[in-house]
Design a protein around this motif. Structure first.
Motif, PDB file in Angstrom:
ATOM      1  N   LEU A  71      -2.384   7.470   3.271  1.00 15.80           N
ATOM      2  CA  LEU A  71      -1.847   6.974   2.004  1.00 15.80           C
ATOM      3  C   LEU A  71      -2.655   7.452   0.807  1.00 15.80           C
ATOM      4  O   LEU A  71      -2.118   7.680  -0.263  1.00 15.80           O
ATOM      5  CB  LEU A  71      -1.798   5.444   2.014  1.00 15.80           C
ATOM      6  N   MET A 128      -4.552  10.973  -8.623  1.00 19.67           N
ATOM      7  CA  MET A 128      -4.506   9.548  -8.355  1.00 19.67           C
ATOM      8  C   MET A 128      -5.898   8.939  -8.410  1.00 19.67           C
ATOM      9  O   MET A 128      -6.108   7.857  -8.938  1.00 19.67           O
ATOM     10  CB  MET A 128      -3.953   9.303  -6.943  1.00 19.67           C
ATOM     11  N   ALA A 161       0.836  -1.203   0.000  1.00 18.15           N
ATOM     12  CA  ALA A 161       0.000   0.000   0.000  1.00 18.15           C
ATOM     13  C   ALA A 161       0.871   1.255   0.000  1.00 18.15           C
ATOM     14  O   ALA A 161       0.585   2.217  -0.725  1.00 18.15           O
ATOM     15  CB  ALA A 161      -0.924  -0.009   1.213  1.00 18.15           C
ATOM     16  N   ILE A 162       1.945   1.242   0.809  1.00 16.38           N
ATOM     17  CA  ILE A 162       2.802   2.429   0.874  1.00 16.38           C
ATOM     18  C   ILE A 162       3.518   2.654  -0.452  1.00 16.38           C
ATOM     19  O   ILE A 162       3.561   3.770  -0.971  1.00 16.38           O
ATOM     20  CB  ILE A 162       3.825   2.316   2.026  1.00 16.38           C
ATOM     21  N   ILE A 199      -0.195  11.512   1.142  1.00 21.71           N
ATOM     22  CA  ILE A 199       1.096  11.248   0.488  1.00 21.71           C
ATOM     23  C   ILE A 199       1.111  11.536  -1.014  1.00 21.71           C
ATOM     24  O   ILE A 199       2.008  12.199  -1.496  1.00 21.71           O
ATOM     25  CB  ILE A 199       1.568   9.814   0.782  1.00 21.71           C
ATOM     26  N   PRO A 200       0.127  11.056  -1.783  1.00 23.28           N
ATOM     27  CA  PRO A 200       0.249  11.299  -3.229  1.00 23.28           C
ATOM     28  C   PRO A 200       0.338  12.789  -3.507  1.00 23.28           C
ATOM     29  O   PRO A 200      -0.363  13.583  -2.867  1.00 23.28           O
ATOM     30  CB  PRO A 200      -1.036  10.717  -3.799  1.00 23.28           C
ATOM     31  N   ALA A 232       1.353   4.115  -2.977  1.00 22.97           N
ATOM     32  CA  ALA A 232       1.102   5.543  -2.782  1.00 22.97           C
ATOM     33  C   ALA A 232       2.310   6.383  -3.206  1.00 22.97           C
ATOM     34  O   ALA A 232       2.161   7.466  -3.748  1.00 22.97           O
ATOM     35  CB  ALA A 232       0.760   5.818  -1.316  1.00 22.97           C
ATOM     36  N   LEU A 233       3.517   5.841  -2.955  1.00 23.65           N
ATOM     37  CA  LEU A 233       4.721   6.611  -3.267  1.00 23.65           C
ATOM     38  C   LEU A 233       5.063   6.576  -4.744  1.00 23.65           C
ATOM     39  O   LEU A 233       5.779   7.444  -5.239  1.00 23.65           O
ATOM     40  CB  LEU A 233       5.912   6.070  -2.467  1.00 23.65           C
TER      41      LEU A 233
END
Lengths: 283, 338
Positions: B26, B37, A134-135, B30-31, A138-139
């Motif tokens: 998340l 997104m 998941a991380i 973060i994006p 997102a990154l």
């Protein structure tokens, strides 16, 4: 010192699997360091050969060639560098977060400890691969992001492990004695608590080296880690999955490399536990 | 007991709350551009602007989090960019096939792992013990997606023993169309006495289930072995042996009882892990489950779907662990009193 080493060697000898594990780890390290000299076609990390596509294993290409005509053996050998780098960076990063937090929370207790426990509870509510996935989703799909993601999923395990060690060490007489003579807290943490909780940390870190390599390969397989043309083992399998039924060697050898590398670190970790923690002798 | 249950429930709720905070972070923090997104890679500028207002990105962060949680509780988990369906409905469609696969895998794992662990402990230090140790360590070290391909290659293509992919043969699906009761072909076939389908479904599930079984197999063998070795060193075991009890009875009656807890724990743990492993192998076997849905979502940056799957799996994991802890506390007073 020598007596302890001899005792350790004696215990290691009793368990042949540990010796095998250590030898395999040594092999991985040697391959990684000397990759450009050991790999038969070191230029194949970058260069493609349109005339040599899908060559089956032969004397010229022991592991065959892939869909771009690159020598798979050379790419697998260079892959040891990437896997070792991933393992080292992730474990060091996770330790850098988990170790100070765990040691402080375990030694001082109180509110800080309570907060750390609840926060780690939350992180441990995810299977590690899921959180890492998941991380890194997102990154964004890059190898660096995958490593950060895995480290974020991993640090709570270290924090918990070190905390529980520190809690038991806090009560020991030598810590009491150090405090009674007025030793400062930073010094107690560094000179008394830290060295005495290192053994289980070393065991865990060497086991985790394997799990981290497996996790990063899985992320690459899902398209979240390394990107082409990196010779990362998981990525090589992803790319090869389209052809594996007709060209078995494309996925077989990178996968074997993952299995053997993970196995090497797990066996070593297991053996280290026996050597460093005589209480758990049976394992 | 009541205070233990209350505390355990409270901790689980706290974990779920934390899980939702992480998921929120998340998706929304973060994006670089969550709206971007959210709409996927091919959105127009107007669509992104509209998404920004729809998502409430102009509001303060705590308000956004509140709206987010409220949406989830109402069952509004967003709309998948790939399937254009509500994520929650998609999850409902794909989950049964995965659960069926995981349960069959775990049955295989425990049917092999538990006896092997017992054998290993009983013959501690022998070559049988070393072999089972190597097997259990290998089981944990195997990249599942690679094993899946090897099984397909050797048992599927070269030996022709098992089908390469799918849940049922194409002809079978037409000739003996399975009735959908639970979503599990195996259970449905048994209930409707549809034997040809049962046979064919077992045939198809074999390879993916064996692939998934390797990890829990390794873990359970290992755990049973350590637990038994620990227990066998206890005083009451020595007493039982000293009073002339047969070794098999000592193992079966006194030692094994202590292994129930670890088996439950490993069951809950590996169920969660297996759910994630399905992400890696279901696409390979064209198994129409949660894992294939998740893998597809990751490749196509289908954000609502990725987060929906993540939350579902994490919540399942938390709840399973809670149930196992409560069952254990119920059975073993040492846990609830400590």
């Amino acid at each position: 010192m020598w007596r302890r080493l001899r005792e350790a060697a004696r215990r290691a000898k009793r368990n042949p699997l540990t010796v095998v594990g250590l030898l395999m780890v040594a092999l991985v390290i040697v391959l990684a360091i000397f990759a450009p000299w050991i790999a038969p076609h070191p230029r194949d990390i970058q260069v493609v050969h349109p005339n040599d596509l899908f060559r089956p294993p032969s004397l010229e290409h022991l592991f065959g060639t892939d869909e771009m005509g690159r020598d798979i053996l050379s790419r697998v050998i260079f892959g040891t560098r990437i896997s070792l780098r991933i393992g080292t960076l992730v474990v060091v990063l996770a330790l850098a977060i988990g170790l100070p937090l765990g040691i402080i929370a375990g030694t001082f207790g109180g509110l800080l400890d309570e907060i750390l426990m609840r926060v780690t509870d939350i992180f441990l509510s995810f299977p590690p691969l899921l959180l890492a996935m998941a991380i890194s989703a997102a990154l964004g799909p890059r190898l660096e992001n995958a490593m950060i993601a895995i480290a974020i999923a991993w640090w709570p395990w270290y924090a918990r492990l070190i905390r529980s060690e520190a809690v038991s060490i806090r009560e020991r007489a030598y810590v009491e004695a150090a405090r009674a003579v007025g030793t400062s807290w930073p010094r107690i943490l560094l000179r008394h608590v830290l060295p005495n909780c290192l053994a289980p940390v070393i065991v865990q870190a060497s086991m985790d080296f394997g799990s981290v390599i497996l996790t990063s390969a899985s992320l690459s397989f899902l398209g979240l880690g390394a990107q082409p043309p990196t010779p990362e083992w998981g990525l090589m399998i992803t790319v090869g999955r389209t052809f594996f039924l007709t060209h078995w060697w494309i996925v077989t050898f990178p996968g074997l490399a993952i299995l053997l590398a993970v196995l090497a670190f797990n066996l070593t970790g297991d053996g280290l536990r026996e050597i460093l923690d005589p209480k758990a002798k049976r394992w | 007991m009541i205070s233990y249950v209350t505390r355990r429930l409270a901790l689980s709720l706290l974990s779920l709350l934390g899980v939702s905070i992480i998921a929120f972070t998340l998706t929304r923090v973060i994006p670089s551009d969550p709206a971007d997104m959210w709409m996927g890679p091919h959105a127009t500028v107007e669509q992104i602007e509209r998404a920004r207002i729809e998502l409430g990105l102009d509001k303060p962060i705590p308000v956004q989090y509140g709206l987010y949680v409220a949406g989830f509780l109402r069952g509004d988990w967003g709309t998948s960019i790939v399937t254009k369906q509500p994520v929650l409905r998609d999850l409902g469609t794909y989950l049964p096939a995965s659960i069926e696969l995981i349960l069959v895998g775990m049955i295989i794992a425990f049917a092999v792992g538990i006896p092997l662990g017992i054998l290993s402990a009983a013959k501690c230090g022998t070559s049988i013990d070393h072999a089972s140790r190597l097997l259990s360590i290998t089981g944990v070290a195997l990249p599942s997606f690679w094993l899946a391909m090897l099984l397909q290659l050797v048992l599927g293509k070269m030996l022709g023993l098992f089908p390469l992919s799918g849940r049922l043969d194409f002809t079978m699906e037409i000739l003996h169309a399975p009735h959908r009761l639970t979503g599990s072909y195996l259970v449905d076939a048994v209930f409707t006495a549809n034997w040809p389908v049962l046979r064919d479904a077992l045939w198809h599930i074999a390879l993916p289930a064996v692939t998934l079984a390797m990890y829990p197999l390794g873990l359970s063998t290992r755990l049973i072995r350590t637990t038994l070795l620990e227990v066998l060193g206890e005083d009451y075991i020595r007493t039982a042996r000293a009073s002339g009890m047969r070794e098999s009875k000592v193992l079966a009656v006194y030692a094994l009882r202590n292994a129930v807890g670890p088996v439950l724990t490993v069951g809950a743990l590996t169920f969660g892990y297996s759910l994630v492993s399905t992400f890696l192998i279901e696409s390979l076997f064209a198994w129409p489950g949660l894992g294939r849905y998740a893998a597809k979502a990751i490749v196509s940056v289908d954000y609502p779907a990725i987060m929906g799957v993540t939350l579902l799996v994490a919540a399942t994991y938390v709840i399973l662990n809670l149930v196992v802890d409560l069952v254990q506390a119920f059975m073993d007073p040492r846990i609830r009193l400590s």
